[in-house]
Design a protein around this motif. Structure first.
Motif, mmCIF file in Angstrom:
data_model
loop_
_atom_site.group_PDB
_atom_site.id
_atom_site.type_symbol
_atom_site.label_atom_id
_atom_site.label_comp_id
_atom_site.label_asym_id
_atom_site.label_seq_id
_atom_site.Cartn_x
_atom_site.Cartn_y
_atom_site.Cartn_z
ATOM 1 N N THR A 173 46.873 146.510 41.933
ATOM 2 C CA THR A 173 45.935 145.825 41.040
ATOM 3 C C THR A 173 46.697 145.119 39.921
ATOM 4 O OG1 THR A 173 44.368 147.582 41.522
ATOM 5 C CG2 THR A 173 43.832 146.150 39.662
ATOM 6 N N THR A 221 48.434 142.094 41.287
ATOM 7 C CA THR A 221 47.502 140.996 41.564
ATOM 8 C C THR A 221 47.154 140.254 40.269
ATOM 9 O OG1 THR A 221 46.596 142.353 43.337
ATOM 10 C CG2 THR A 221 45.299 140.433 42.675
ATOM 11 N N VAL A 222 46.842 141.030 39.220
ATOM 12 C CA VAL A 222 46.489 140.418 37.921
ATOM 13 C C VAL A 222 47.682 139.597 37.413
ATOM 14 C CG1 VAL A 222 45.947 140.922 35.502
ATOM 15 C CG2 VAL A 222 44.802 142.190 37.334
ATOM 16 N N THR A 259 50.075 138.291 39.165
ATOM 17 C CA THR A 259 50.299 137.115 40.025
ATOM 18 C C THR A 259 49.375 135.970 39.615
ATOM 19 O OG1 THR A 259 50.860 138.610 41.838
ATOM 20 C CG2 THR A 259 50.374 136.327 42.436
ATOM 21 N N VAL A 260 48.101 136.312 39.386
ATOM 22 C CA VAL A 260 47.137 135.279 38.982
ATOM 23 C C VAL A 260 47.590 134.634 37.670
ATOM 24 C CG1 VAL A 260 44.750 134.886 38.218
ATOM 25 C CG2 VAL A 260 45.213 136.339 40.216
ATOM 26 N N GLY A 261 47.998 135.470 36.713
ATOM 27 C CA GLY A 261 48.455 134.958 35.414
ATOM 28 C C GLY A 261 49.692 134.075 35.563
ATOM 29 N N VAL A 290 50.811 132.480 38.281
ATOM 30 C CA VAL A 290 50.538 131.226 39.006
ATOM 31 C C VAL A 290 49.875 130.215 38.064
ATOM 32 C CG1 VAL A 290 49.124 130.204 40.856
ATOM 33 C CG2 VAL A 290 50.448 132.274 41.297
ATOM 34 N N GLY A 291 48.917 130.696 37.246
ATOM 35 C CA GLY A 291 48.244 129.823 36.277
ATOM 36 C C GLY A 291 49.237 129.220 35.295
ATOM 37 N N TRP A 292 50.170 130.062 34.843
ATOM 38 C CA TRP A 292 51.208 129.611 33.896
ATOM 39 C C TRP A 292 52.127 128.583 34.567
ATOM 40 C CZ3 TRP A 292 54.971 133.623 31.208
ATOM 41 C CH2 TRP A 292 55.750 132.978 30.255
ATOM 42 N N GLN A 347 51.647 126.514 36.849
ATOM 43 C CA GLN A 347 51.062 125.186 37.085
ATOM 44 C C GLN A 347 51.265 124.241 35.897
ATOM 45 O OE1 GLN A 347 47.091 126.168 38.285
ATOM 46 N NE2 GLN A 347 47.646 126.292 40.455
ATOM 47 N N TRP A 349 57.443 140.357 36.975
ATOM 48 C CA TRP A 349 56.528 140.291 38.128
ATOM 49 C C TRP A 349 57.239 140.782 39.407
ATOM 50 C CZ3 TRP A 349 56.874 137.131 42.552
ATOM 51 C CH2 TRP A 349 55.745 137.136 43.360
#
Lengths: 304, 112
Positions: free
Chosen positions: A160, A163-164, A166-168, A170-172, A174, A195
């Protein structure tokens, strides 16, 4: 005496509580105040074997069924290590073809072979999991959940968090350029390393959970032999991936690619190479154990 | 052949330990000394206590109560039977080897 107690820490706690004092008395009676290096190594080896036995990775005194199961679990551990090394390899070799001066078949083909074999090996591991699934459900239906709950909960929490993160991340990413993502933004680089640590922790915890579950499953001999055969295929995939990875590195070097210059992937190569050595060692240990135990399991199957 | 894979060869630590305990209960140090005396095999502490653990787990030996830190071990009835079966297996192989050697079908090295 402190050193001897420290050496005994190689053994599981429950074992130390049962045999610890007896072993200390034995060491005193046999060796006096100076413990030879050979005896110390024997204790370390014995402790590791005892820990392996505790999670049913199999040791020489175990039944052939348990040794076969242990060999399969060794190969599973090797595969998990390979996944870690593979993630590093994939990151390191990102856009490698852009550094090639022209089309270079050997580099491209060996890289494709690594990718295809990794996918096939992963599928075989999945088949092994599916084969063991009914036994896992039976384990849960009995009182097995309490024994493995701690491992599965820890692995789920790590997943978990990963996953959190990874989302953060990936957003960064970009909002960053390719160059910033690859070293010039030191804060991002630190976050990326954290990470990586989370990913490795999650893989390690799931592997520990899988070994804890696998050691407790009640598998029939035909199923054990099936798992042994699948582990053999996975071991073969490990060998092919290792060989193809080496060919790729040599081909990249021979191609006149700019891949090995500039910032250079040498530190990553050292880490990946070290993990791959561990992968090969664990794979060989697993295959050897399967090979030694399988004939006895087959005999027991024919003549119960 | 015996069903117990841990008791196949004469030099296997479980066989050596059971053979030693067939002469009476002993603690770790006495066991190791006795084994070295009758077999010439010097077991390291890891091998010795690994084998003791497996034998105790399988009920082939048991620890006796002791006031000391040293735990004496003795062979159980199951251990005695397992050792007897292992010895019978080894004797069968030894007998075959002895008979074939006596028949003289294999050329022997000539003594100088």
């Amino acid at each position: 005496m402190t050193r001897r107690r420290w050496l005994l820490r190689c053994y599981p706690r429950a074992w130390r509580e049962c045999y610890g004092d007896d072993v200390l008395a034995y060491l005193q009676d046999t060796y006096g105040p100076h413990l030879p290096v050979g005896a110390a190594l024997s204790l370390v080896g014995g402790g590791l074997r005892e820990r392996a036995h505790g999670v049913r990775l199999g040791s020489s005194g175990d039944s052939a069924d348990d040794r076969l199961r242990g060999g399969v679990l060794y190969v599973l551990v090797a595969w998990a290590l390979l996944v870690v090394a593979g993630c590093g390899f994939a990151k390191m070799s990102e856009q490698f073809d852009a550094t090639l001066p022209g089309g270079h078949a050997m580099a491209n083909d060996s890289y494709a072979l690594v990718e295809v074999t990794a996918v096939l090996g992963g599928l075989v591991v999945l088949v092994g999991v599916v084969v063991a699934l009914p036994a896992f459900l039976r384990l849960l239906a009995t009182d097995g959940w309490s024994a493995v709950r701690r491992h599965i909960v820890r692995a789920s929490v790590a997943t978990t968090m990963t996953t959190v993160a990874t989302v953060g991340l990936v957003g960064w990413a970009q909002h960053l350029t390719f160059v910033q993502r690859n070293g010039t933004d030191s804060v991002y680089a630190a976050a990326f390393l954290a990470w990586v640590g989370l990913v490795v922790t999650a893989i390690a915890l799931w592997t520990i959970a899988a070994v804890a579950v696998g050691g407790r499953l009640t598998l029939s001999r035909p199923l054990l032999l099936t798992e042994g055969a699948l582990a053999g295929v996975v071991a073969l995939a490990v060998l092919v991936i290792t060989a193809a990875g080496l060919v790729w590195m040599v081909a990249m070097s021979a191609s006149g690619s700019t891949f090995y210059v500039a910032d250079g992937p040498v530190p990553q190569l050292v880490v990946i190479g070290t993990v791959m050595l561990a992968v090969l060692a664990v794979t060989v240990a697993g295959v050897r154990q399967i090979g030694c135990a399988a004939p006895a399991v087959i005999r027991a199957l024919r003549d119960p | 052949m015996t069903a117990d894979p841990a008791l196949r060869r004469a030099s296997d630590p479980p066989v050596l330990i059971l053979t030693s305990l067939a002469g009476g209960p002993k603690h770790g140090h006495a066991l190791a000394k006795d084994i070295e005396q009758f077999s010439g095999v010097a077991l390291g502490p890891g091998s010795l206590y690994g084998a003791i653990t497996r034998l105790e787990e399988r009920g082939l030996i048991e620890a006796l109560p002791s006031d000391d830190r040293r735990r004496p071990y003795r062979m159980t009835a199951a251990g005695s039977q397992a050792l007897a079966e292992a010895m019978a297996d080894m004797r069968r192989v030894a007998d075959v080897g002895t008979r074939r050697l006596a028949r003289g079908t294999v050329p022997r090295r000539r003594l100088a």
